[in-house]
Design an enzyme around this catalytic site. Structure first.
Site, PDB file in Angstrom:
ATOM      1  N   GLY A  12     -24.273 -51.675 -33.600  1.00  0.00           N
ATOM      2  CA  GLY A  12     -24.504 -52.066 -34.995  1.00  0.00           C
ATOM      3  C   GLY A  12     -24.241 -50.926 -35.956  1.00  0.00           C
ATOM      4  O   GLY A  12     -24.246 -49.758 -35.580  1.00  0.00           O
ATOM      5  N   ARG A  77     -19.923 -56.252 -29.672  1.00  0.00           N
ATOM      6  CA  ARG A  77     -19.514 -57.181 -28.625  1.00  0.00           C
ATOM      7  C   ARG A  77     -18.574 -56.534 -27.608  1.00  0.00           C
ATOM      8  O   ARG A  77     -18.464 -57.001 -26.474  1.00  0.00           O
ATOM      9  CB  ARG A  77     -18.809 -58.393 -29.235  1.00  0.00           C
ATOM     10  CG  ARG A  77     -19.682 -59.211 -30.171  1.00  0.00           C
ATOM     11  CD  ARG A  77     -19.026 -60.526 -30.511  1.00  0.00           C
ATOM     12  NE  ARG A  77     -19.847 -61.308 -31.417  1.00  0.00           N
ATOM     13  CZ  ARG A  77     -19.669 -62.608 -31.643  1.00  0.00           C
ATOM     14  NH1 ARG A  77     -18.696 -63.250 -31.028  1.00  0.00           N
ATOM     15  NH2 ARG A  77     -20.451 -63.260 -32.472  1.00  0.00           N
ATOM     16  N   ASP A 108     -28.492 -47.050 -27.353  1.00  0.00           N
ATOM     17  CA  ASP A 108     -28.634 -47.006 -25.905  1.00  0.00           C
ATOM     18  C   ASP A 108     -27.605 -47.863 -25.189  1.00  0.00           C
ATOM     19  O   ASP A 108     -27.100 -47.488 -24.124  1.00  0.00           O
ATOM     20  CB  ASP A 108     -30.055 -47.403 -25.501  1.00  0.00           C
ATOM     21  CG  ASP A 108     -30.446 -48.793 -25.985  1.00  0.00           C
ATOM     22  OD1 ASP A 108     -29.948 -49.208 -27.040  1.00  0.00           O
ATOM     23  OD2 ASP A 108     -31.258 -49.446 -25.326  1.00  0.00           O
ATOM     24  N   THR A 130     -29.251 -45.133 -34.086  1.00  0.00           N
ATOM     25  CA  THR A 130     -29.931 -46.416 -34.181  1.00  0.00           C
ATOM     26  C   THR A 130     -31.001 -46.332 -35.253  1.00  0.00           C
ATOM     27  O   THR A 130     -31.713 -45.337 -35.347  1.00  0.00           O
ATOM     28  CB  THR A 130     -30.583 -46.839 -32.858  1.00  0.00           C
ATOM     29  OG1 THR A 130     -31.368 -48.020 -33.074  1.00  0.00           O
ATOM     30  CG2 THR A 130     -31.488 -45.756 -32.294  1.00  0.00           C
ATOM     31  N   ASP A 132     -33.481 -48.128 -34.995  1.00  0.00           N
ATOM     32  CA  ASP A 132     -34.688 -48.472 -34.251  1.00  0.00           C
ATOM     33  C   ASP A 132     -35.434 -47.251 -33.727  1.00  0.00           C
ATOM     34  O   ASP A 132     -36.604 -47.361 -33.335  1.00  0.00           O
ATOM     35  CB  ASP A 132     -34.339 -49.376 -33.072  1.00  0.00           C
ATOM     36  CG  ASP A 132     -33.626 -50.648 -33.495  1.00  0.00           C
ATOM     37  OD1 ASP A 132     -33.861 -51.094 -34.637  1.00  0.00           O
ATOM     38  OD2 ASP A 132     -32.839 -51.180 -32.702  1.00  0.00           O
ATOM     39  N   ASP A 134     -35.151 -45.727 -30.924  1.00  0.00           N
ATOM     40  CA  ASP A 134     -35.657 -46.055 -29.586  1.00  0.00           C
ATOM     41  C   ASP A 134     -34.812 -45.513 -28.445  1.00  0.00           C
ATOM     42  O   ASP A 134     -34.925 -45.983 -27.308  1.00  0.00           O
ATOM     43  CB  ASP A 134     -35.789 -47.574 -29.436  1.00  0.00           C
ATOM     44  CG  ASP A 134     -34.449 -48.298 -29.503  1.00  0.00           C
ATOM     45  OD1 ASP A 134     -33.436 -47.669 -29.904  1.00  0.00           O
ATOM     46  OD2 ASP A 134     -34.401 -49.497 -29.159  1.00  0.00           O
ATOM     47  N   ARG A 176     -36.109 -54.116 -32.430  1.00  0.00           N
ATOM     48  CA  ARG A 176     -36.030 -54.633 -31.067  1.00  0.00           C
ATOM     49  C   ARG A 176     -37.361 -54.469 -30.338  1.00  0.00           C
ATOM     50  O   ARG A 176     -38.382 -54.927 -30.820  1.00  0.00           O
ATOM     51  CB  ARG A 176     -34.883 -53.974 -30.294  1.00  0.00           C
ATOM     52  CG  ARG A 176     -33.511 -54.215 -30.911  1.00  0.00           C
ATOM     53  CD  ARG A 176     -32.397 -53.817 -29.969  1.00  0.00           C
ATOM     54  NE  ARG A 176     -32.508 -52.420 -29.559  1.00  0.00           N
ATOM     55  CZ  ARG A 176     -31.749 -51.871 -28.617  1.00  0.00           C
ATOM     56  NH1 ARG A 176     -30.858 -52.586 -27.984  1.00  0.00           N
ATOM     57  NH2 ARG A 176     -31.883 -50.597 -28.311  1.00  0.00           N
TER      58      ARG A 176
END
Length: 356
Positions: A12, A77, A108, A130, A132, A134, A176
């Site tokens: 992303g 994708r 990741d 990210t 996130d 994470d 997430r």
């Protein structure tokens, strides 16, 4: 012979990607006279019949520090390991482009793909990306600070309408399976309830907070991470994409919680899902500086021939870890984290049942 290094952005989009591209390219050009080649649309640029690339001269990476998104494009994708023919094509293109190695910027999932290619002979250096926050082995990823700032502003705006109508307002963040965005933005935005994937929440405990505040004619602000789930329940899954490295798309837990709360509270409950607004826009100064440091450090690994490693930040210092260590799992909020302790001690509910 001039060194030729490729660079791509996978997964992303994220504020700060262009800052990394700029730093990698300028560091390599200035310090070792390398030629830098940008791969378009992540791994997809190497998976097709003909590679899609562009030269990244000094002028091409100037003036992009503050821009959101990525000038190279990205894809969540593209899977270069989807079959042996695709993997062979990627490696063949890298060889035909005369790339000494590849700098891969991603989360990741992207690191797992990079590690797989490294095992097949491609020289790779990773840069963690990210919102996130994470990625295993990395205590702070660029893009996270910008996302927290965006969510905090949204919570502040929702506070005023919640107060005006005496409502319960639920704000759903990305993240997430990790609750870092919800936790930090919830604290920064003065949320009354913060719900995380790491702590299954009790709906009645949340409702009790809302009812107690309503009796005092107070509104309630709930900040919930998209991976959060009720005790004994499952996370809210928006869609399943079997063709993607990350097949589950989480989302909608705010609406699930709103439906569960409404019969339990005497005021109106509204849910807001912030979605991709958290990914967009110009990176904060913190993220610009961090991304620049990461990009420069990646260039140092390339020049040192330290392939198969990912730049990281540990205990406040730049270092690197093996790609294998960052390729699997995710870094969740530890249950003994100081921010959780602070939240509880100032009266923020984490959706836990009342003691006793």
């Amino acid at each position: 012979m001039t060194r030729r290094i490729g660079i791509l952005t996978g997964g992303g989009d994220c504020p700060g990607l262009n800052a990394v591209i700029r730093a990698v390219a300028k560091s390599l050009m200035r310090q070792c006279g390398a030629e830098v080649v940008g791969i378009e649309d992540g791994f997809a640029g190497l998976m097709e019949a003909s590679p899609r690339v562009r030269p990244l001269a000094w002028e091409a990476v100037s003036g992009i520090l503050m821009r959101g998104g990525t000038i190279l494009g990205t894809s969540n994708r593209a899977n270069p390991l989807q079959d042996e023919a695709t993997t062979a094509r990627v490696l063949r293109h890298a060889q035909a482009l005369q790339l000494e190695g590849l700098v891969v910027i991603g989360g990741d999932g992207t690191m797992a793909l990079a590690h797989g290619l490294a095992q097949r002979g491609l020289r790779v250096v990773g840069v963690p990306k990210t919102i996130d926050n994470d990625i295993p082995g990395c205590e702070r990823s660029f893009g996270f600070d910008t996302a927290v700032a965006t969510v905090t502003e949204a919570i502040e705006r929702l506070q005023t309408t919640a107060e005006s109508h005496g409502r319960v307002m639920i704000v759903e963040t990305m993240g997430r399976w990790a609750g870092w965005i919800a936790l930090e933005a919830g604290l920064a935005g003065a949320a009354d309830v913060i719900l995380l994937p790491e702590i299954a929440f009790d709906v009645e405990a949340v409702a009790a907070v809302c009812r107690a505040r309503a009796q005092r004619r107070r509104h309630t602000l709930v900040c919930i991470g998209e991976g959060a789930r009720p005790a004994g329940g499952e996370p809210a899954v928006q869609a399943v994409h079997a063709d993607r490295p990350e097949p589950l798309r989480l989302g909608g837990v705010a609406h699930v919680l709103a439906a569960a709360l409404q019969p339990r509270v005497p005021v109106e409950v509204r849910a807001t899902v912030l979605g991709h607004v958290q990914r967009g826009g110009s990176p904060t100064p913190f993220d610009r500086v961090l991304a620049t440091q990461y990009g420069n450090e990646a260039a140092q690994l390339v020049m040192a021939g330290a392939w198969g490693r990912m730049v990281t930040l540990q205990q406040g210092r730049l270092s690197s870890v093996a790609l294998a260590d960052a390729a699997h799992g995710n870094r969740q909020v530890p249950l003994d984290h100081p921010l959780l302790r602070a939240a509880r001690q100032i009266g923020v509910s984490l959706g836990e049942p009342a003691a006793g």
